[in-house]
Design a protein around this motif. Structure first.
Motif, PDB file in Angstrom:
ATOM      1  N   ALA A 192       0.812  -1.194   0.000  1.00 16.32           N
ATOM      2  CA  ALA A 192       0.000   0.000   0.000  1.00 16.32           C
ATOM      3  C   ALA A 192       0.854   1.256   0.000  1.00 16.32           C
ATOM      4  CB  ALA A 192      -0.920  -0.027   1.217  1.00 16.32           C
ATOM      5  N   ALA A 193       1.962   1.241   0.774  1.00 16.37           N
ATOM      6  CA  ALA A 193       2.799   2.426   0.872  1.00 16.37           C
ATOM      7  C   ALA A 193       3.423   2.791  -0.458  1.00 16.37           C
ATOM      8  CB  ALA A 193       3.881   2.214   1.923  1.00 16.37           C
ATOM      9  N   SER A 194       3.694   1.847  -1.287  1.00 15.50           N
ATOM     10  CA  SER A 194       4.337   2.117  -2.571  1.00 15.50           C
ATOM     11  C   SER A 194       3.338   2.354  -3.686  1.00 15.50           C
ATOM     12  CB  SER A 194       5.241   0.935  -2.946  1.00 15.50           C
ATOM     13  OG  SER A 194       4.463  -0.221  -3.183  1.00 15.50           O
ATOM     14  N   GLY A 195       2.041   2.218  -3.385  1.00 20.98           N
ATOM     15  CA  GLY A 195       1.026   2.359  -4.423  1.00 20.98           C
ATOM     16  C   GLY A 195       0.753   1.071  -5.162  1.00 20.98           C
ATOM     17  N   GLU A 196       1.486   0.009  -4.815  1.00 16.93           N
ATOM     18  CA  GLU A 196       1.259  -1.293  -5.443  1.00 16.93           C
ATOM     19  C   GLU A 196       0.233  -2.081  -4.641  1.00 16.93           C
ATOM     20  OE1 GLU A 196       5.446  -2.078  -7.739  1.00 16.93           O
ATOM     21  OE2 GLU A 196       5.053  -3.204  -5.914  1.00 16.93           O
ATOM     22  N   ARG A 197      -0.589  -2.831  -5.342  1.00 19.95           N
ATOM     23  CA  ARG A 197      -1.589  -3.659  -4.666  1.00 19.95           C
ATOM     24  C   ARG A 197      -1.933  -4.825  -5.583  1.00 19.95           C
ATOM     25  NH1 ARG A 197      -3.741   1.015  -6.512  1.00 19.95           N
ATOM     26  NH2 ARG A 197      -5.479   0.880  -7.997  1.00 19.95           N
ATOM     27  N   ALA A 198      -2.336  -5.917  -4.976  1.00 18.75           N
ATOM     28  CA  ALA A 198      -2.695  -7.090  -5.772  1.00 18.75           C
ATOM     29  C   ALA A 198      -3.627  -7.977  -4.971  1.00 18.75           C
ATOM     30  CB  ALA A 198      -1.443  -7.863  -6.182  1.00 18.75           C
ATOM     31  N   ARG A 199      -4.543  -8.603  -5.684  1.00 22.17           N
ATOM     32  CA  ARG A 199      -5.409  -9.620  -5.081  1.00 22.17           C
ATOM     33  C   ARG A 199      -5.451 -10.810  -6.024  1.00 22.17           C
ATOM     34  NH1 ARG A 199     -11.955  -9.889  -4.834  1.00 22.17           N
ATOM     35  NH2 ARG A 199     -12.113 -11.708  -3.456  1.00 22.17           N
ATOM     36  N   HIS A 200      -5.065 -11.962  -5.522  1.00 22.16           N
ATOM     37  CA  HIS A 200      -5.040 -13.206  -6.293  1.00 22.16           C
ATOM     38  C   HIS A 200      -6.040 -14.139  -5.640  1.00 22.16           C
ATOM     39  CE1 HIS A 200      -3.548 -16.743  -8.360  1.00 22.16           C
ATOM     40  NE2 HIS A 200      -2.604 -16.041  -8.959  1.00 22.16           N
ATOM     41  N   TRP A 201      -7.127 -14.489  -6.360  1.00 20.49           N
ATOM     42  CA  TRP A 201      -8.184 -15.245  -5.700  1.00 20.49           C
ATOM     43  C   TRP A 201      -8.884 -16.197  -6.663  1.00 20.49           C
ATOM     44  CZ3 TRP A 201      -9.329 -10.777  -8.220  1.00 20.49           C
ATOM     45  CH2 TRP A 201     -10.612 -10.557  -8.712  1.00 20.49           C
ATOM     46  N   GLN A 202      -9.846 -16.926  -6.136  1.00 19.94           N
ATOM     47  CA  GLN A 202     -10.695 -17.808  -6.913  1.00 19.94           C
ATOM     48  C   GLN A 202     -12.157 -17.486  -6.618  1.00 19.94           C
ATOM     49  OE1 GLN A 202      -9.326 -21.711  -5.588  1.00 19.94           O
ATOM     50  NE2 GLN A 202      -8.336 -22.066  -7.557  1.00 19.94           N
ATOM     51  N   TYR A 203     -13.029 -17.850  -7.559  1.00 17.81           N
ATOM     52  CA  TYR A 203     -14.466 -17.729  -7.375  1.00 17.81           C
ATOM     53  C   TYR A 203     -15.034 -19.141  -7.456  1.00 17.81           C
ATOM     54  CZ  TYR A 203     -19.323 -16.397  -8.445  1.00 17.81           C
ATOM     55  OH  TYR A 203     -20.689 -16.257  -8.450  1.00 17.81           O
ATOM     56  N   GLU A 251     -17.690 -20.460  -8.234  1.00 20.90           N
ATOM     57  CA  GLU A 251     -18.506 -20.841  -9.383  1.00 20.90           C
ATOM     58  C   GLU A 251     -17.726 -20.857 -10.697  1.00 20.90           C
ATOM     59  OE1 GLU A 251     -21.445 -22.008  -8.986  1.00 20.90           O
ATOM     60  OE2 GLU A 251     -21.472 -21.577  -6.843  1.00 20.90           O
ATOM     61  N   LEU A 252     -16.431 -20.595 -10.626  1.00 22.42           N
ATOM     62  CA  LEU A 252     -15.562 -20.701 -11.814  1.00 22.42           C
ATOM     63  C   LEU A 252     -14.443 -21.695 -11.509  1.00 22.42           C
ATOM     64  CD1 LEU A 252     -15.061 -17.063 -13.210  1.00 22.42           C
ATOM     65  CD2 LEU A 252     -16.498 -18.883 -14.154  1.00 22.42           C
ATOM     66  N   PRO A 253     -14.748 -22.958 -11.388  1.00 19.78           N
ATOM     67  CA  PRO A 253     -13.706 -23.939 -11.069  1.00 19.78           C
ATOM     68  C   PRO A 253     -12.659 -24.016 -12.166  1.00 19.78           C
ATOM     69  CG  PRO A 253     -15.743 -25.031 -11.727  1.00 19.78           C
ATOM     70  CD  PRO A 253     -16.072 -23.577 -11.576  1.00 19.78           C
ATOM     71  N   GLY A 254     -11.415 -24.193 -11.754  1.00 21.77           N
ATOM     72  CA  GLY A 254     -10.328 -24.296 -12.726  1.00 21.77           C
ATOM     73  C   GLY A 254      -9.841 -22.961 -13.242  1.00 21.77           C
ATOM     74  N   VAL A 255     -10.215 -21.867 -12.567  1.00 22.81           N
ATOM     75  CA  VAL A 255      -9.824 -20.525 -13.019  1.00 22.81           C
ATOM     76  C   VAL A 255      -9.308 -19.726 -11.824  1.00 22.81           C
ATOM     77  CG1 VAL A 255     -10.564 -18.385 -14.144  1.00 22.81           C
ATOM     78  CG2 VAL A 255     -11.605 -20.584 -14.803  1.00 22.81           C
ATOM     79  N   ASP A 256      -8.110 -19.158 -11.956  1.00 23.74           N
ATOM     80  CA  ASP A 256      -7.599 -18.204 -10.968  1.00 23.74           C
ATOM     81  C   ASP A 256      -7.875 -16.793 -11.473  1.00 23.74           C
ATOM     82  OD1 ASP A 256      -6.705 -20.143  -9.275  1.00 23.74           O
ATOM     83  OD2 ASP A 256      -4.596 -19.992  -9.855  1.00 23.74           O
ATOM     84  N   LEU A 257      -7.961 -15.845 -10.535  1.00 25.25           N
ATOM     85  CA  LEU A 257      -8.302 -14.465 -10.861  1.00 25.25           C
ATOM     86  C   LEU A 257      -7.288 -13.531 -10.210  1.00 25.25           C
ATOM     87  CD1 LEU A 257     -12.109 -14.782  -9.998  1.00 25.25           C
ATOM     88  CD2 LEU A 257     -11.090 -15.008 -12.277  1.00 25.25           C
ATOM     89  N   LEU A 258      -7.024 -12.419 -10.860  1.00 25.76           N
ATOM     90  CA  LEU A 258      -6.053 -11.463 -10.321  1.00 25.76           C
ATOM     91  C   LEU A 258      -6.439 -10.040 -10.712  1.00 25.76           C
ATOM     92  CD1 LEU A 258      -3.170 -10.900  -9.011  1.00 25.76           C
ATOM     93  CD2 LEU A 258      -2.302 -10.961 -11.354  1.00 25.76           C
ATOM     94  N   ARG A 259      -6.333  -9.142  -9.747  1.00 28.75           N
ATOM     95  CA  ARG A 259      -6.339  -7.708 -10.015  1.00 28.75           C
ATOM     96  C   ARG A 259      -5.076  -7.142  -9.399  1.00 28.75           C
ATOM     97  NH1 ARG A 259     -11.974  -6.938  -8.519  1.00 28.75           N
ATOM     98  NH2 ARG A 259     -13.250  -6.566 -10.373  1.00 28.75           N
ATOM     99  N   ALA A 260      -4.370  -6.289 -10.115  1.00 29.68           N
ATOM    100  CA  ALA A 260      -3.107  -5.785  -9.572  1.00 29.68           C
ATOM    101  C   ALA A 260      -2.722  -4.451 -10.192  1.00 29.68           C
ATOM    102  CB  ALA A 260      -1.987  -6.799  -9.801  1.00 29.68           C
ATOM    103  N   ARG A 261      -1.993  -3.699  -9.408  1.00 26.95           N
ATOM    104  CA  ARG A 261      -1.280  -2.532  -9.913  1.00 26.95           C
ATOM    105  C   ARG A 261       0.148  -2.642  -9.409  1.00 26.95           C
ATOM    106  NH1 ARG A 261      -1.313   2.450 -11.928  1.00 26.95           N
ATOM    107  NH2 ARG A 261       0.125   4.001 -11.076  1.00 26.95           N
ATOM    108  N   TYR A 262       1.092  -2.636 -10.330  1.00 26.57           N
ATOM    109  CA  TYR A 262       2.502  -2.741  -9.978  1.00 26.57           C
ATOM    110  C   TYR A 262       3.263  -1.567 -10.580  1.00 26.57           C
ATOM    111  CZ  TYR A 262       1.458  -7.614  -8.758  1.00 26.57           C
ATOM    112  OH  TYR A 262       0.942  -8.758  -8.201  1.00 26.57           O
ATOM    113  N   ILE A 263       4.253  -1.105  -9.836  1.00 25.33           N
ATOM    114  CA  ILE A 263       5.083   0.010 -10.304  1.00 25.33           C
ATOM    115  C   ILE A 263       6.533  -0.443 -10.426  1.00 25.33           C
ATOM    116  CG2 ILE A 263       5.881   2.365  -9.833  1.00 25.33           C
ATOM    117  CD1 ILE A 263       3.264   2.725  -8.189  1.00 25.33           C
ATOM    118  N   ARG A 264       7.079  -0.918  -9.316  1.00 25.52           N
ATOM    119  CA  ARG A 264       8.474  -1.389  -9.320  1.00 25.52           C
ATOM    120  C   ARG A 264       8.567  -2.911  -9.327  1.00 25.52           C
ATOM    121  NH1 ARG A 264       8.323   2.977  -5.924  1.00 25.52           N
ATOM    122  NH2 ARG A 264       8.048   1.669  -4.078  1.00 25.52           N
ATOM    123  N   LYS A 265       7.448  -3.571  -9.357  1.00 22.72           N
ATOM    124  CA  LYS A 265       7.423  -5.031  -9.314  1.00 22.72           C
ATOM    125  C   LYS A 265       8.141  -5.638 -10.517  1.00 22.72           C
ATOM    126  CE  LYS A 265       5.876  -9.154  -8.162  1.00 22.72           C
ATOM    127  NZ  LYS A 265       6.345  -9.838  -6.947  1.00 22.72           N
TER     128      LYS A 265
END
Length: 294
Positions: free
Chosen positions: A2-13, A15-29
């Motif tokens: 959070a301090a660097s402005g980077e954030r990420a969420r890696h999850w599953q739903y 009702e979507l078996p066999g699928v991973d999900l990701l939302r992210a913002r990276y700067i120096r990653k």
């Protein structure tokens, strides 16, 4: 993050078996060279991602998708100072194969031909899948995923070539991988491994790079993280998973896991536990309903 402005969420739903999900913002990653067991369909919303893919650097900017087939080594980093923001879906080969068989003319093992595709509509579809999953809209999430994968296969799909193992060097590389898979927590040295396979260390190193796109020690770290993900999915603690796959301790796992998956193992496992709890509750409610209706 959070301090660097980077954030990420890696999850599953659930009702979507066999699928991973990701939302992210990276700067120096920076993602080190790694692979995925699933397909990568990353929709860039802002900024630019640069990733090394099959011997060259390629760029994906806003309105484009970064597309990586399973078991294909690649990296990832920002292509502009402000970094990049994206949403991604990671469907399994089985999910993509099922969609391809039903909605396209691709026969054989389906995959993507080019690693970058400019298609704002498909980008929008990916983000809609993520939004529907967040809102618990199973019908929309499943429908939009199938529409998105179908579109990408029609625009940029083909049959993946099968890896041919013809030369003695390639056969030694395959055997070396088998040995390492069985000895993740206690692998032999390159010299010992080569001697056991009746070849030289440098010959084995060259052959392994040719077949798998990375040297054995890099492949080993990637494989350890893959195995750790499975253990975390099964409820094993990060500390126990670290030792089980051959890392010296949890900080050692944290460092490599975050550089490959994009989130720390603890955050990864918490999201998985939420999905497992939902699945167990849904199964309980279905069983209760059947009992009450019988």
């Amino acid at each position: 993050m959070a301090a660097s402005g980077e954030r990420a969420r890696h999850w599953q739903y659930a009702e979507l078996p066999g699928v991973d999900l990701l939302r992210a913002r990276y700067i120096r990653k920076t993602f080190v060279r790694h692979t995925h067991e699933h397909f990568v369909i990353a929709a860039i919303a802002d900024g630019v991602e640069v990733f090394h893919h099959r011997g060259t650097d390629v760029s994906a900017g806003a309105g484009a998708l970064a597309l990586v087939n399973p078991d294909t080594p690649h990296t990832g980093r920002a292509g502009v100072p402000e970094g990049w923001r994206y949403g991604a879906v990671y469907p399994s080969p089985e999910v993509v194969g099922e969609i391809a068989a039903e909605t396209t003319t691709v026969r054989g093992t389906p995959g993507f031909v080019r690693p970058v595709l400019d298609d704002p509509y498909a980008v929008s579809l990916v983000h809609q899948v993520l939004r529907a999953a967040d809102e618990g809209n199973a019908l929309a999430a499943d429908t939009l995923l199938r529409v998105a994968v179908t579109r990408l296969l029609r625009l940029n799909g083909g049959v993946l070539p099968q890896r041919e193992v013809r030369t003695a060097g390639a056969r030694a590389a395959v055997r070396a991988r088998e040995v390492l898979e069985g000895r993740l927590a206690g692998p032999p040295s390159l010299e010992r491994l080569a001697a056991d396979l009746a070849t030289s260390p440098f010959a084995l190193l060259r052959a392994f790079r040719d077949v798998y796109g990375m040297p054995p020690h890099t492949w080993l770290t990637d494989a350890r993280v893959r195995r750790a993900r499975r253990l975390l999915d099964a409820g094993v603690s990060p500390a126990e998973a670290a030792v089980a796959v051959g890392f010296t301790d949890q900080p050692h796992l944290n460092r490599h896991f975050t550089r490959i998956v994009g989130v720390p193992p603890g955050a990864y496992q918490r999201e998985r536990k939420n999905v497992q709890d939902l699945r167990q509750r849904a199964a309980y409610l279905r069983g209760r309903a059947r009992t009450e209706n019988s």
